[in-house]
Every structure is written in C-alpha cells, then in structure tokens.
Design a protein around this motif. Structure first.
Motif, mmCIF file in Angstrom:
data_model
loop_
_atom_site.group_PDB
_atom_site.id
_atom_site.type_symbol
_atom_site.label_atom_id
_atom_site.label_comp_id
_atom_site.label_asym_id
_atom_site.label_seq_id
_atom_site.Cartn_x
_atom_site.Cartn_y
_atom_site.Cartn_z
ATOM 1 N N ILE A 183 36.034 62.359 36.878
ATOM 2 C CA ILE A 183 36.441 61.255 35.993
ATOM 3 C C ILE A 183 35.206 60.482 35.523
ATOM 4 O O ILE A 183 35.056 60.177 34.341
ATOM 5 N N GLY A 184 34.315 60.162 36.458
ATOM 6 C CA GLY A 184 33.104 59.440 36.088
ATOM 7 C C GLY A 184 32.221 60.221 35.139
ATOM 8 O O GLY A 184 31.655 59.666 34.194
ATOM 9 N N ALA A 185 32.119 61.527 35.382
ATOM 10 C CA ALA A 185 31.282 62.379 34.526
ATOM 11 C C ALA A 185 31.841 62.450 33.108
ATOM 12 O O ALA A 185 31.088 62.379 32.128
ATOM 13 N N ILE A 186 33.167 62.591 32.970
ATOM 14 C CA ILE A 186 33.795 62.646 31.651
ATOM 15 C C ILE A 186 33.680 61.297 30.948
ATOM 16 O O ILE A 186 33.366 61.225 29.748
ATOM 17 N N ALA A 187 33.916 60.221 31.677
ATOM 18 C CA ALA A 187 33.801 58.885 31.087
ATOM 19 C C ALA A 187 32.401 58.638 30.541
ATOM 20 O O ALA A 187 32.224 57.984 29.514
ATOM 21 N N ALA A 188 31.397 59.186 31.213
ATOM 22 C CA ALA A 188 30.011 58.998 30.788
ATOM 23 C C ALA A 188 29.611 59.931 29.652
ATOM 24 O O ALA A 188 28.498 59.837 29.138
#
Length: 448
Positions: free
Chosen positions: A125-130
């Motif tokens: 989730i964090g990787a996609i959000a970034a």
C-alpha cells in the motif's frame, strides 16, 4: 513469465510516468480495496488453513488493519504528494527551496508467513501510494494465502502489481536483479542475506526483523490488567508475532501475584484446554513445532494439529537456547528482578529488540526505560497496540531492523526526498565568485 521479464516491464511502465499521477495512485488503491473486500472470505479460509486463525482474529490482526491502512492513505494522499516548501538561509536570498517526493521505481516486497496477508499488503500500500510498481513475493510457508494473493492481485496489470510465488530459489532470483527498492520482513539471519544482495546494486532497503522483545512488570503495575494484556499480546497467533513479548521480568514483590493472574487470564481467554479452543491458533509447520518443543518438552501439545498450549517457563538459564534465540511461539520465560537498573543493564547487553513492553504507573521508571534502552518501539501498559496506529512509524533498530513504515511513514519510506532549489534571476550574489574583491570578508560575516 520470468521474474526478470516482469521487472523489465514494470520498469518500462514506470519510466513512461504512468504511476506518478495522483489519479493512478488513487485508482489503484481503490481497486485494491474493492478486490480485497470481494475476496475477503477466500483470505479468511486461507488464513485458517495456513495458521489456524479464527475469523475474528484474522479480521482484527490482518484484514481490518489493511482496510484501515488503505483508507488512511487515500484520505491523506494529496497532502503527502504535495511538495514541501522549506526555508532558505540568508546566503540564498531570493531563492526558494522545496522537497519533492519522488517514487523509487520498482519495489520488491518480500513477505513473511506469520501474518501473510497484513505483512504482504501493508508495505505494498505504501509503495503504491508513493507512485511505485510492486513485485510481491509471499512466503511459501503460508501457501494458501500466497495462492489467494496471486489469484486476487492478478486482476491488476503485471506492470503495476505482480505476485511471484515460489521458494528460496525464487527469492534468490529476485534478489539477484537490480530492484529500485527492497522491503523485507523476516528473520535477522535472512535480513543480513537480503542486505548483502542489495549492496551489490546499492539498492536501498527496509528490513523489518525480529529479536527478543522484553516485557517488564514493576511492583506498582496494575497486575490484573497487565496479565490480561500480556496474555492477549503473547498468545495471539499462538505467539508467532515478531513483536510478541519474548521474555518477562517481574519484580519480586508481585511475581507470585502476576503469575497467578497471568494463568487466570490465559484460562479466561482460551479456556481450560487452549488446544481445543477455536480462537487459539497453531504452529506454522512441523519444523517450528519441534524447535518449540525442544524449549519446553513437557508443554501440552496436540502434535497432529501442530498445537502447543501457552507455557510459562520459570527462571530459565540466561545462556540457554530459549533465552538466546527468538522464541516465536507460545512459550513465555518468567524471571524475577529486584532493581529496575539490573533489567536495564540486561537489555542493554543484548541485541536491540523490535519492541519493549513496560507495565508501570511510575513516570520516573517509564523515563528510565525510554531514555536508557534502545528498541524499535516502546509500548507502556499494553502489548502490540503501538503497531496498529497509522500515526506512529513502526520499525526496528540494530539487529531488529532498519527503516520504518505505516501511515505517512510508509509513503516516505518508498519516496526519495529530492531537494529542489529555485534561484532568482532578479539579482546575483557576486561575492561568491573568485574575482569578488571582498569575497572572504563577506563570506566570513555570513558563515559563522
């Protein structure tokens, strides 16, 4: 398809700029949440098969946390993406400074088996959000969950999210390739291997490892409440939690009372026969079961179901394997102590743990542990709960890991903070040039 081909396609997709827009990130996260909701029952069944997790435990510790993580990211995404304006010094009069959050590119997420849903999807989730693309490698030790992850996430284009299943050889193959970022959750031993592989390509890493997280009960603690919260945190997922209390120091004056209260709390949560309780999980496989049995040969077990009942091990030798190795199971060593400073010294003499738990009503004792020990996180008068708030970064230090994530910390982990200085053309600070007559005097005036 070969993992190298997937990675090349992801890199091309990223280089074309698709993932960097707010709309792409938002849409991907929304679609992810929709797919997870639609397939929730499949994941619940898989978690039950892999680890014996009940529906309520699986939702509380895996599925619900991910829904909340996605919702939190969507709520704050625009703010996180915005360039940060920063001040400039007097020597830079007329200029403006910014911090631009730039995605790394292709991120490799290597997930563990103990929370195979949550610890695979939370960093994703964090990787996609970034604004990154993701190659996810689930753990082969939780095969049912790994298969469902592959099935569900295959709805995305592989250029955005790709799941690569397999064993050690598959992970090794992925690590041989030049990733743009690696996020690993697992043991300290394997974490060192991951870091060595990453060093070959100078790939940045986050390592979420483990260690022996200490638990301290002081004489002024609320004993009944402490016992209930310790029982919850230690025997959740049959003790197979990276931040579970690994050993417990109890002050002499309350040792007997705490032990009695802890035994009562275990019975209250899991009944007189935890091996038959539907909310009590099982050990992941036979190898781990046998390792745990070597620590506590007289523990109550159901070998056919790979279940071991909660076990209190009193006063073990500090040099015995159970006090040297991460337990990762339902065994809790108990040791007495007299002086708080002795416990602090004991902790400081050992590798830095992922978590430290302290039950006390004394702010002075609280400060002593916070400022005189080092750990990934500290939780006072509770267990595990510091991991479940998106407003606190979670991560290790030293042997328990490096880097952190959750909430905005996840976004920052998967973003390169690029410094940008925009200089004015309205005038020029001529004193910086070597032909300036008063160069040194002016520089000395400003830089002191």
């Amino acid at each position: 398809m070969q993992s190298s081909e997937i990675m090349n396609r992801q890199k091309s997709y990223f280089d074309e700029g698709h993932t960097k827009s707010y709309l792409h990130r938002k849409t991907t996260l929304e679609n992810l949440k929709m797919l997870l909701h639609e397939n929730e029952n499949l994941f619940l069944e898989a978690l039950q098969k892999d680890l014996g997790k009940s529906s309520s435990e699986a939702y509380m510790t895996e599925i619900g946390i991910i829904y909340e993580e996605i919702s939190f990211a969507l709520k704050h995404l625009k703010k996180w993406m915005r360039a940060e304006k920063v001040k400039t010094s007097v020597t830079h009069l007329g200029s403006k400074g910014f911090i631009h959050k730039e995605p790394y590119g292709t991120v490799l997420v290597i997930a563990p088996w103990n929370y195979p849903y949550q610890l695979a999807l939370s960093p994703l989730i964090g990787a996609i959000a970034a604004g990154n693309t993701v190659i996810l490698k689930p753990s082969e030790l939780a095969p049912q969950t790994a298969l469902v992850l592959e099935h569900v996430l295959s709805r995305f284009r592989e250029e955005i999210i790709a799941v690569v299943n397999g064993g050690v050889e598959t992970t090794t193959e992925l690590l041989e390739q030049k990733q743009d970022y690696i996020f690993f959750t697992g043991s300290t031993h394997v974490g060192k291997i991951v870091m060595q592989k990453a060093a070959t390509h100078l790939t940045p890493v986050t390592l979420e490892l483990g260690g022996k997280s200490p638990l301290i009960i002081t004489k002024d603690a609320n004993i009944q409440l402490a016992a209930k919260r310790v029982a919850f945190g230690k025997w959740l997922n049959a003790g197979q939690t990276c931040i579970a209390p690994d050993y417990c120091f109890v002050q002499d004056e309350v040792y007997d009372a705490f032990k009695m209260a802890l035994e009562a709390a275990i019975s209250d949560l899991y009944g007189d026969n935890p091996l038959e309780h539907p909310e009590y999980g099982r050990i992941v496989n036979e190898a781990h079961f046998k390792r745990l049995l070597s620590y506590a040969p007289d523990a109550k077990v159901d070998e056919a179901k790979l279940k071991m009942a909660p076990y209190l091990l009193e006063e073990p030798d500090v040099y015995s394997p159970v006090m040297q190795e991460e337990i990762f199971g339902p065994i809790l060593p108990l040791k007495r102590f007299t002086e708080v400073q002795d416990v602090i010294l004991f902790i400081r003499e050992r590798p830095k743990p992922l978590a430290l738990y302290l039950f006390t009503t004394s702010r002075e004792i609280e400060r002593k542990f916070i400022f005189n020990t080092s750990s990934g996180g500290v939780c006072i008068n509770d267990t595990l709960m510091h991991i479940s708030t998106p407003y606190l970064p979670f991560g290790g230090v030293g042997d328990s890991g490096m880097g952190n994530y959750h909430g905005e910390a996840s976004f920052r982990t998967f973003s390169h903070e690029k410094s940008v200085l925009r200089q004015t053309n309205a005038f020029d600070m001529k004193f910086r040039y070597p032909n300036s007559k008063h160069r040194e005097n002016i520089v000395r005036f400003f830089l002191k």
